[in-house]
Enzyme design. Structure first.
Site, PDB file in Angstrom:
ATOM      1  N   ASP A 217     -15.302  10.262   8.788  1.00 39.11           N
ATOM      2  CA  ASP A 217     -14.249   9.299   8.487  1.00 39.11           C
ATOM      3  C   ASP A 217     -12.909   9.990   8.699  1.00 39.11           C
ATOM      4  OD1 ASP A 217     -14.264   6.402   6.989  1.00 39.11           O
ATOM      5  OD2 ASP A 217     -12.409   7.486   6.599  1.00 39.11           O
TER       6      ASP A 217
ATOM      7  N   ARG B  56       0.805  -1.218   0.000  1.00 38.08           N
ATOM      8  CA  ARG B  56       0.000   0.000   0.000  1.00 38.08           C
ATOM      9  C   ARG B  56       0.841   1.273   0.000  1.00 38.08           C
ATOM     10  NH1 ARG B  56      -5.379  -0.969   3.780  1.00 38.08           N
ATOM     11  NH2 ARG B  56      -6.078  -2.878   2.740  1.00 38.08           N
TER      12      ARG B  56
END
Length: 291
Positions: free
Chosen positions: A141, A32
């Site tokens: 979020d 990632r």
């Protein structure tokens, strides 16, 4: 990546987002973060990690956290929490809020927005039963990137095919080439805000329903306890907390008690005698909506 660099990254991610990584997850971190090094112009992962120190850029730190945050979501995910919403939570709150005429809902790990929009569609489908009530839906979020996507309400064909009934797609979305956008009316029902659950969120005020699904599983036990105890202060006595199927308050917090026969649904524990939830049955199930 050296063992010491990975150790630094694990501590960095835990302190910034609550994410707990095992030693076996180094491959995931590398997969990632390598694309991040390309975007940011770093020579390699070691150079990227070196820039995450105290003098490092906040933008870079946020980029690394967002790259490591799981943002899996889809419309009406797992179905059961939305059945609970229409069959139990909403009927009880409509009864209990007849004087205030206001119900507040917080999706605490909203990701790209499918969960708040799914709740909005439930309310739209039942607006003849909720007439006169004002609903506030907040989606939060840790990731700015996913919140921007949620705010625009634009989804791919693949994303709208995941859990969204075709009649709702045609009713609440407009096609734009190969993409679909949530209707302005539905988008107006949801407010969006960046929020880290590790930080103080008392300023948000109280919410009648808090969805906090599939985020506690990434935290260690102490962090789970802390988040649950603070969530309990944001929910009135007759409100609800919704967790993911793999999450529980058992052994972590005595501030909540499970609603019997309602997987993943919890209510604040009343002082003295335990509350006996009154189950509604006036609202059709999501299965009926999809038929």
């Amino acid at each position: 990546m050296t063992p010491s660099e990975y150790g630094f990254l694990k501590q960095f991610l835990k302190s910034r987002s609550g994410l707990v990584l095992s030693d076996e997850k180094q491959y995931l971190v590398e997969s990632r973060l390598v694309p991040v090094t390309r975007r940011t112009g770093h020579k390699n992962l070691s150079a990227l990690i070196a820039d995450l120190g105290p003098r490092g850029s906040e933008d870079l730190k946020n980029t690394v956290v967002e790259a490591m945050t799981t943002n899996e979501s889809f419309f009406f995910r797992d179905k059961t929490p939305f059945d609970h919403f229409r069959n139990t939570m909403l009927p009880n709150l409509l009864e209990g809020r007849r004087s205030q005429k206001r119900i507040r809902i917080w999706c605490a790990a909203a990701s790209t927005g499918q969960e708040p929009y799914s709740l909005g569609m439930c309310l739209q489908e039942d607006r003849h039963k909720t007439a006169g009530f004002r609903f506030e839906i907040l989606g939060t979020d840790i990731s700015t990137e996913v919140l921007e996507k949620a705010r625009t309400g634009v989804y791919s064909q693949f994303e709208v095919q995941r859990g969204l009934p075709i009649q709702m797609l045609l009713k609440y979305f407009t096609q734009q080439g190969e993409l679909w956008q949530v209707s302005p009316e539905l988008r107006a029902m949801v407010q969006w805000r960046k929020l880290n659950l590790l930080e103080n969120f008392s300023h948000l005020g109280t919410y009648d329903i808090i969805y906090c699904r599939n985020v506690l599983i990434y935290f260690d036990q102490d962090t789970k306890r802390d988040v649950l105890q603070r969530l309990a202060k944001q929910i009135p006595e007759d409100g609800y907390l919704v967790l993911g199927a793999a999450e529980t308050v058992v052994g972590l917090s005595d501030a909540f008690e499970p609603v019997p026969q309602h997987r993943g649904l919890y209510r604040p524990r009343k002082q003295g005698a335990a509350a006996s939830p009154r189950l509604g049955s006036a609202f059709p199930t999501l299965k009926a909506m999809n038929s």
